[in-house]
Design a protein around this motif. Structure first.
Motif, PDB file in Angstrom:
ATOM      1  N   ARG A 210       0.850  -1.197   0.000  1.00 17.86           N
ATOM      2  CA  ARG A 210       0.000   0.000   0.000  1.00 17.86           C
ATOM      3  C   ARG A 210       0.882   1.242   0.000  1.00 17.86           C
ATOM      4  NH1 ARG A 210      -3.818  -0.163   5.010  1.00 17.86           N
ATOM      5  NH2 ARG A 210      -4.522   1.787   4.052  1.00 17.86           N
ATOM      6  N   GLN A 211       0.346   2.319  -0.557  1.00 20.34           N
ATOM      7  CA  GLN A 211       1.046   3.595  -0.536  1.00 20.34           C
ATOM      8  C   GLN A 211       0.437   4.451   0.574  1.00 20.34           C
ATOM      9  OE1 GLN A 211       3.928   2.867  -2.475  1.00 20.34           O
ATOM     10  NE2 GLN A 211       3.723   5.068  -2.796  1.00 20.34           N
ATOM     11  N   ILE A 212       1.183   4.671   1.633  1.00 19.51           N
ATOM     12  CA  ILE A 212       0.705   5.461   2.772  1.00 19.51           C
ATOM     13  C   ILE A 212       1.519   6.751   2.838  1.00 19.51           C
ATOM     14  CG2 ILE A 212       0.306   5.552   5.249  1.00 19.51           C
ATOM     15  CD1 ILE A 212      -1.403   3.469   3.893  1.00 19.51           C
ATOM     16  N   PRO A 213       0.970   7.873   2.411  1.00 21.56           N
ATOM     17  CA  PRO A 213       1.714   9.129   2.488  1.00 21.56           C
ATOM     18  C   PRO A 213       1.767   9.666   3.911  1.00 21.56           C
ATOM     19  CG  PRO A 213      -0.482   9.526   1.632  1.00 21.56           C
ATOM     20  CD  PRO A 213      -0.359   8.046   1.795  1.00 21.56           C
ATOM     21  N   CYS A 214       2.821  10.400   4.208  1.00 17.68           N
ATOM     22  CA  CYS A 214       3.014  11.027   5.521  1.00 17.68           C
ATOM     23  C   CYS A 214       3.107  12.538   5.348  1.00 17.68           C
ATOM     24  CB  CYS A 214       4.295  10.531   6.188  1.00 17.68           C
ATOM     25  SG  CYS A 214       4.238   8.822   6.733  1.00 17.68           S
ATOM     26  N   TYR A 215       2.306  13.260   6.088  1.00 19.90           N
ATOM     27  CA  TYR A 215       2.302  14.718   6.023  1.00 19.90           C
ATOM     28  C   TYR A 215       2.552  15.283   7.418  1.00 19.90           C
ATOM     29  CZ  TYR A 215      -0.164  13.485   1.714  1.00 19.90           C
ATOM     30  OH  TYR A 215      -0.514  12.931   0.513  1.00 19.90           O
ATOM     31  N   VAL A 216       2.960  16.541   7.453  1.00 22.63           N
ATOM     32  CA  VAL A 216       3.216  17.217   8.720  1.00 22.63           C
ATOM     33  C   VAL A 216       2.320  18.441   8.810  1.00 22.63           C
ATOM     34  CG1 VAL A 216       4.921  18.344  10.193  1.00 22.63           C
ATOM     35  CG2 VAL A 216       5.595  16.416   8.740  1.00 22.63           C
ATOM     36  N   ALA A 217       1.561  18.532   9.888  1.00 19.83           N
ATOM     37  CA  ALA A 217       0.733  19.706  10.160  1.00 19.83           C
ATOM     38  C   ALA A 217       1.559  20.662  11.013  1.00 19.83           C
ATOM     39  CB  ALA A 217      -0.544  19.297  10.893  1.00 19.83           C
ATOM     40  N   THR A 218       1.846  21.831  10.477  1.00 18.44           N
ATOM     41  CA  THR A 218       2.793  22.736  11.129  1.00 18.44           C
ATOM     42  C   THR A 218       2.341  24.178  11.013  1.00 18.44           C
ATOM     43  OG1 THR A 218       5.077  23.565  11.042  1.00 18.44           O
ATOM     44  CG2 THR A 218       4.151  22.777   8.988  1.00 18.44           C
ATOM     45  N   HIS A 219       2.625  24.959  12.027  1.00 22.75           N
ATOM     46  CA  HIS A 219       2.454  26.402  11.926  1.00 22.75           C
ATOM     47  C   HIS A 219       3.430  26.926  10.873  1.00 22.75           C
ATOM     48  CE1 HIS A 219       0.820  26.931  16.304  1.00 22.75           C
ATOM     49  NE2 HIS A 219       0.508  25.739  15.814  1.00 22.75           N
ATOM     50  N   SER A 220       3.236  28.171  10.499  1.00 21.76           N
ATOM     51  CA  SER A 220       4.184  28.791   9.580  1.00 21.76           C
ATOM     52  C   SER A 220       5.493  29.092  10.299  1.00 21.76           C
ATOM     53  CB  SER A 220       3.610  30.093   9.024  1.00 21.76           C
ATOM     54  OG  SER A 220       3.613  31.100  10.029  1.00 21.76           O
ATOM     55  N   LEU A 221       6.543  29.208   9.508  1.00 21.81           N
ATOM     56  CA  LEU A 221       7.836  29.632  10.045  1.00 21.81           C
ATOM     57  C   LEU A 221       7.710  30.959  10.768  1.00 21.81           C
ATOM     58  CD1 LEU A 221      10.942  29.728  10.277  1.00 21.81           C
ATOM     59  CD2 LEU A 221      10.994  30.566   7.914  1.00 21.81           C
ATOM     60  N   LEU A 222       6.937  31.895  10.204  1.00 25.74           N
ATOM     61  CA  LEU A 222       6.805  33.212  10.828  1.00 25.74           C
ATOM     62  C   LEU A 222       6.172  33.106  12.205  1.00 25.74           C
ATOM     63  CD1 LEU A 222       5.598  35.347   7.787  1.00 25.74           C
ATOM     64  CD2 LEU A 222       7.941  34.870   8.539  1.00 25.74           C
ATOM     65  N   ASN A 223       5.135  32.287  12.329  1.00 24.28           N
ATOM     66  CA  ASN A 223       4.481  32.168  13.624  1.00 24.28           C
ATOM     67  C   ASN A 223       5.367  31.453  14.636  1.00 24.28           C
ATOM     68  OD1 ASN A 223       2.502  30.157  15.402  1.00 24.28           O
ATOM     69  ND2 ASN A 223       1.944  32.326  15.403  1.00 24.28           N
ATOM     70  N   TYR A 224       5.983  30.358  14.217  1.00 22.80           N
ATOM     71  CA  TYR A 224       6.854  29.657  15.162  1.00 22.80           C
ATOM     72  C   TYR A 224       7.962  30.581  15.666  1.00 22.80           C
ATOM     73  CZ  TYR A 224       5.046  24.866  14.869  1.00 22.80           C
ATOM     74  OH  TYR A 224       4.281  23.734  14.990  1.00 22.80           O
ATOM     75  N   ALA A 225       8.531  31.371  14.775  1.00 18.40           N
ATOM     76  CA  ALA A 225       9.571  32.293  15.220  1.00 18.40           C
ATOM     77  C   ALA A 225       9.007  33.311  16.202  1.00 18.40           C
ATOM     78  CB  ALA A 225      10.198  32.995  14.021  1.00 18.40           C
ATOM     79  N   LEU A 401      15.333  31.641  11.522  1.00 18.25           N
ATOM     80  CA  LEU A 401      14.549  32.642  12.256  1.00 18.25           C
ATOM     81  C   LEU A 401      14.165  32.137  13.641  1.00 18.25           C
ATOM     82  CD1 LEU A 401      11.965  34.086   9.691  1.00 18.25           C
ATOM     83  CD2 LEU A 401      13.628  35.409  10.998  1.00 18.25           C
ATOM     84  N   MET A 402      14.034  30.816  13.776  1.00 15.82           N
ATOM     85  CA  MET A 402      13.610  30.230  15.048  1.00 15.82           C
ATOM     86  C   MET A 402      14.766  30.058  16.029  1.00 15.82           C
ATOM     87  SD  MET A 402      10.995  27.310  13.538  1.00 15.82           S
ATOM     88  CE  MET A 402      12.159  26.685  12.311  1.00 15.82           C
ATOM     89  N   PHE A 403      16.002  30.334  15.598  1.00 14.68           N
ATOM     90  CA  PHE A 403      17.164  30.015  16.413  1.00 14.68           C
ATOM     91  C   PHE A 403      17.614  31.176  17.307  1.00 14.68           C
ATOM     92  CE2 PHE A 403      18.967  26.671  13.197  1.00 14.68           C
ATOM     93  CZ  PHE A 403      17.781  25.955  13.314  1.00 14.68           C
ATOM     94  N   GLN A 404      16.964  32.327  17.196  1.00  8.88           N
ATOM     95  CA  GLN A 404      17.441  33.509  17.927  1.00  8.88           C
ATOM     96  C   GLN A 404      16.338  34.116  18.792  1.00  8.88           C
ATOM     97  OE1 GLN A 404      20.271  34.924  14.145  1.00  8.88           O
ATOM     98  NE2 GLN A 404      19.425  36.464  15.515  1.00  8.88           N
ATOM     99  N   ARG A 405      15.490  33.279  19.375  1.00  4.51           N
ATOM    100  CA  ARG A 405      14.255  33.782  19.951  1.00  4.51           C
ATOM    101  C   ARG A 405      14.224  33.804  21.477  1.00  4.51           C
ATOM    102  NH1 ARG A 405      12.347  37.060  17.207  1.00  4.51           N
ATOM    103  NH2 ARG A 405      10.268  36.762  18.095  1.00  4.51           N
ATOM    104  N   ALA A 406      15.290  33.406  22.149  1.00  2.78           N
ATOM    105  CA  ALA A 406      15.243  33.342  23.613  1.00  2.78           C
ATOM    106  C   ALA A 406      16.498  33.970  24.205  1.00  2.78           C
ATOM    107  CB  ALA A 406      15.085  31.892  24.068  1.00  2.78           C
ATOM    108  N   ASN A 407      16.541  34.049  25.523  1.00  4.64           N
ATOM    109  CA  ASN A 407      17.660  34.656  26.237  1.00  4.64           C
ATOM    110  C   ASN A 407      18.983  33.969  25.880  1.00  4.64           C
ATOM    111  OD1 ASN A 407      16.056  36.505  27.568  1.00  4.64           O
ATOM    112  ND2 ASN A 407      15.604  35.112  29.250  1.00  4.64           N
ATOM    113  N   PRO A 408      20.096  34.752  25.900  1.00  3.78           N
ATOM    114  CA  PRO A 408      20.222  36.041  26.584  1.00  3.78           C
ATOM    115  C   PRO A 408      19.918  37.276  25.727  1.00  3.78           C
ATOM    116  CG  PRO A 408      22.365  35.299  25.883  1.00  3.78           C
ATOM    117  CD  PRO A 408      21.405  34.210  25.498  1.00  3.78           C
ATOM    118  N   GLN A 409      19.896  37.157  24.415  1.00  2.00           N
ATOM    119  CA  GLN A 409      19.670  38.327  23.559  1.00  2.00           C
ATOM    120  C   GLN A 409      18.734  37.952  22.409  1.00  2.00           C
ATOM    121  OE1 GLN A 409      24.174  39.177  23.381  1.00  2.00           O
ATOM    122  NE2 GLN A 409      23.298  41.230  23.173  1.00  2.00           N
ATOM    123  N   PRO A 410      17.436  37.790  22.707  1.00  2.00           N
ATOM    124  CA  PRO A 410      16.504  37.398  21.649  1.00  2.00           C
ATOM    125  C   PRO A 410      16.337  38.503  20.617  1.00  2.00           C
ATOM    126  CG  PRO A 410      15.310  37.987  23.643  1.00  2.00           C
ATOM    127  CD  PRO A 410      16.764  37.964  24.007  1.00  2.00           C
TER     128      PRO A 410
END
Length: 757
Positions: A210-225, A401-410
């Motif tokens: 059988r062909q079982i596709p896999c998808y990911v439900a994700t917020h946008s990059l902008l929102n996650y950042a 964009l998601m890598f600079q979001r917390a202390n010490p200098q977000p």
């Protein structure tokens, strides 16, 4: 999404007449089995969670003709059996995401934490997913791989650090470098966990043919950042994901941002950019994507009118993305239509902080069903911009964009480093698109990915280039004729994080210097520079500071306009964005600047005042000349059915005012003299037209009372002689403008309509 899941018993209803659903163009998610009030007419239902009653829930939906997929949370879920050690004999409480203070980050209680995933957790998820496939699921949707930026102190994370970096763990808040490296590790851990699941599903598929596709439900990059979350986002396509659900809705899009120095909610504009970010990934990869719309949101304290207004805004933003026509029409139908779906009847105020809570208004319920049906009809329709500003303009963004979001200098809390560049363009009618940096060098389409853009804006404030391959790709694009606008003050402390651009801390080189070397430019040379057939415009400024400056947007516009001229791209600004998708017209007036008066309410024309429909001519937009005030309304000439009207009424020459959203159907698109269903607040089944007759069936969610109606507007060549509903005469609203309106109580079981004319 941070969703509250209702576990309700489902009703047993005879299924002999249950309609068969065709495909997965329209999907929705639920944690319960079928019942008449959640009979959402989409082709595929995603049954949520991998708990013990999953086989029963899958069976109940299959018995009612639905294609059934699995959706389950990745970062959290009812996975107590894993945490307690039932899965492998070892307790896993130490995999709870943890803050520096020692606080555990919980989704909903101690047994539903946010997980810092180990390899054993990936194996646990894989086993649960395979149980769902054994029970009959036809696809897998994995929801929200999320690692909070403020986390990184759990024992399991410290162990993963030592394994990944081959050095002792460092507190993420000890330096910008430590925070950046912690985020890279979080990104890797969820990518690894999902890769484990994808591999397990692939192996199962081969074993079972059988062909079982896999998808990911994700917020946008902008929102996650902006929400300070790290997720593997675009890289999941490299490890087995077959596509995405773009989880954009009122809750994400009402996050405040800053424009011309004013912080405010800008739901439509933010949603437009959020959907655009994920459309960009889908286009570059050729993978499938669905856009989520949610008629309410997770915050239960807003009113039905607030939910409706913001749903219309996010919906229109999604429909203005011409490359996508698959939709998750809602999540959790039980919390919208079910007995516990009670929300304030008016917005809370100081004078009335706790308004009466009511169930969904019948008018809104009918409107939703009309739009669901329209979304199903949009798939495969050709699209064309009718009104917009200059096209082929983008703002470059990276998962970093998601890598600079917390202390010490977000980086900037309101993501002004990106919105400061994108919002001035969008507010002036340019359908600007976030352009994924990783797609310029990764995947089969990388070589031609940038060719569709004429002007690109870039900053390394708040983000960094993940590979030197991007610099090679963007330099080649400029030399071929592209116009690049670089806006950067070079003051970001993360410029000195240990990574490829500074040889892991061995040099003081910053990323922009290497970009300019790749372009053959002096890194200190501001202004305009010719590079091959293209140009680079460098402005030593902070995009975040520009967003906070009332005059900053004008500066960004002037730089973009200059770049467009060199790319031989005519400059045009617009008061609205209007896209035609086959017979549908999607329109949004751009939000007014602060201090301007609100536009007057649009007038809906009653059926009794509508003149004859035009025979075939398309809608003609009448717009303000380029560069006039963006408050100038755009007028669409013609007669249209208003799909936001529960009675599917007509509007004549609608004005698209500032802040106004429209979803319209143009009857003149269809052959004159034909008989067909134009619009319906139900799923239309087995439509048959013959000389002098039209018949079809409809099914819907079950009505609560006689106020919950199915509304249908028919196009007929002449007045109806008779209309019956399941063989009984049905009273109609009269014959006007070549159309007939039918209304009757909604039913989950198919109802047959027959029209003689």
């Amino acid at each position: 999404m941070k969703r509250l899941v209702f576990l309700l018993a489902f009703s047993s209803v005879a299924v002999a007449q249950a309609p068969q659903h065709a495909d997965d163009t329209l999907i929705f998610q639920t944690s319960q089995g079928w019942s008449p009030r959640v009979n959402v007419e989409a082709g595929t239902v995603m049954t949520y969670g991998i708990n013990e009653d999953l086989p029963d829930r899958i069976r109940s939906w299959k018995n009612h003709g639905y294609r059934v997929a699995l959706m389950t949370g990745v970062a959290w879920g009812t996975y107590g059996d894993y945490l307690r050690g039932d899965f492998d004999g070892k307790e896993h409480w130490n995999e709870t995401q943890q803050e520096a203070s020692g606080n555990l980050i919980l989704h909903s209680g101690r047994e539903v934490p946010y997980i810092a995933p180990s390899e054993s957790y990936g194996k646990y998820l894989s086993r649960g997913v395979l149980r769902a496939l054994d029970a009959g699921a036809d696809a897998v949707y994995l929801e929200e791989p999320e690692f909070w930026a403020r986390a990184g102190w759990s024992d399991s994370f410290k162990k993963e650090w030592e394994s990944y970096y081959h050095e002792p763990w460092r507190a993420p808040d000890s330096s910008p470098d430590a925070q950046y490296r912690a985020s890279k590790l979080k990104y890797f851990l969820y990518r690894r966990a999902l890769a484990q699941v994808f591999a397990a599903v692939h192996d199962w598929s081969q074993q079972h043919g059988r062909q079982i596709p896999c998808y990911v439900a994700t917020h946008s990059l902008l929102n996650y950042a902006q929400w300070q979350i790290v997720s593997p986002e675009s890289s999941l396509l490299d490890v087995g994901a077959d596509g995405y659900i773009a989880q954009v809705w009122t809750g994400t899009s009402r996050a405040e941002n800053i424009y011309e120095g004013i912080r405010a909610e800008r739901t439509f504009e933010t949603a437009f950019l959020e959907y655009g970010a994920l459309q960009n990934i889908a286009r570059s990869s050729g993978k499938r994507i669905w856009y989520l719309n949610d008629p309410i949101e997770d915050n239960p304290n807003h009113s039905w009118s607030d939910y409706r207004h913001n749903w219309e805004s996010t919906l229109v933003a999604s429909l203005l993305q011409p490359d996508v026509s698959n939709y998750e029409i809602l999540p959790w139908p039980d919390r919208i239509f079910g007995p516990h779906g009670l929300y304030p009847s008016t917005e809370p105020t100081d004078a009335d902080p706790k308004p009466e809570k009511t169930a969904i208004p019948s008018a809104y319920e009918t409107e939703l069903q009309s739009v669901f049906h329209a979304l199903g009809e949009m798939h495969g329709q050709p699209s064309q911009w009718q009104v917009s500003g200059t096209q082929h303009v983008g703002v470059l963004v990276s998962d970093t964009l998601m890598f600079q979001r917390a202390n010490p200098q977000p980086s900037d809390a309101y993501l002004s480093n990106i919105y400061g560049l994108a919002m001035p363009l969008l507010m002036h009618g340019l359908p600007v698109e976030p352009v994924q940096i990783e797609s310029t060098y990764r995947g089969d389409g990388a070589a031609n990915f940038l060719s569709q853009y004429k002007v690109l804006l870039l900053t390394y404030e708040g983000q960094k280039p993940p590979s030197d391959k991007f610099h090679a790709a963007i330099a080649a694009w400029v030399k071929a004729g592209g116009s690049l606008v670089v806006v950067d003050k070079d003051s970001d402390p993360y410029n000195h994080a240990q990574d490829w651009w500074d040889e892991n801390g061995k040099t003081q080189t910053i990323p922009r210097e290497l970009l300019f070397r790749a372009l053959g430019l002096d890194p200190e040379a501001e202004g305009l520079h010719h590079v091959g057939k293209g140009v680079v415009i460098f402005r030593k400024a902070s995009p975040s500071a520009l967003a906070a400056d009332p005059q900053g947007a004008a500066e960004v516009l002037s730089w973009a306009k200059e770049a467009a001229a060199h790319a031989k791209q005519p400059w045009k600004e617009s008061s609205a964005l209007i896209l035609r998708r086959g017979p549908f017209v999607v329109a949004s007036g751009l939000d007014k600047p602060e201090g301007q008066p609100e536009p007057s309410a649009a007038t809906r024309v009653k059926n009794s005042t509508v003149q004859d429909l035009p025979s075939s001519s398309p809608a003609t937009p009448v717009q303000a000349p380029a560069n006039e005030s963006v408050l100038q309304a755009t007028v669409l000439r013609g007669r249209f059915i208003d799909l936001f009207d529960p009675q599917l009424g007509f509007v004549i020459d609608p004005r698209i005012q500032s802040g106004e959203r429209r979803l319209l159907l143009d009857p003149s698109f269809f052959p004159h003299g034909s008989a067909r269903v134009l619009a319906a607040s139900a799923r239309v089944i087995d439509e048959q037209s013959a000389a002098g007759s039209l018949s079809f069936s409809v099914s819907n969610i079950e009505a609560r009372d006689t106020q919950d109606l199915t509304a249908i507007r028919l196009l007929l060549p002449r007045a109806a002689k008779s209309v019956t509903l399941d063989g009984k005469p049905l009273e109609t609203r009269g014959w006007e403008n070549g159309t007939l309106l039918l209304e009757f109580p909604a039913s989950a079981m198919p109802q047959r309509i027959a029209v003689q004319f």
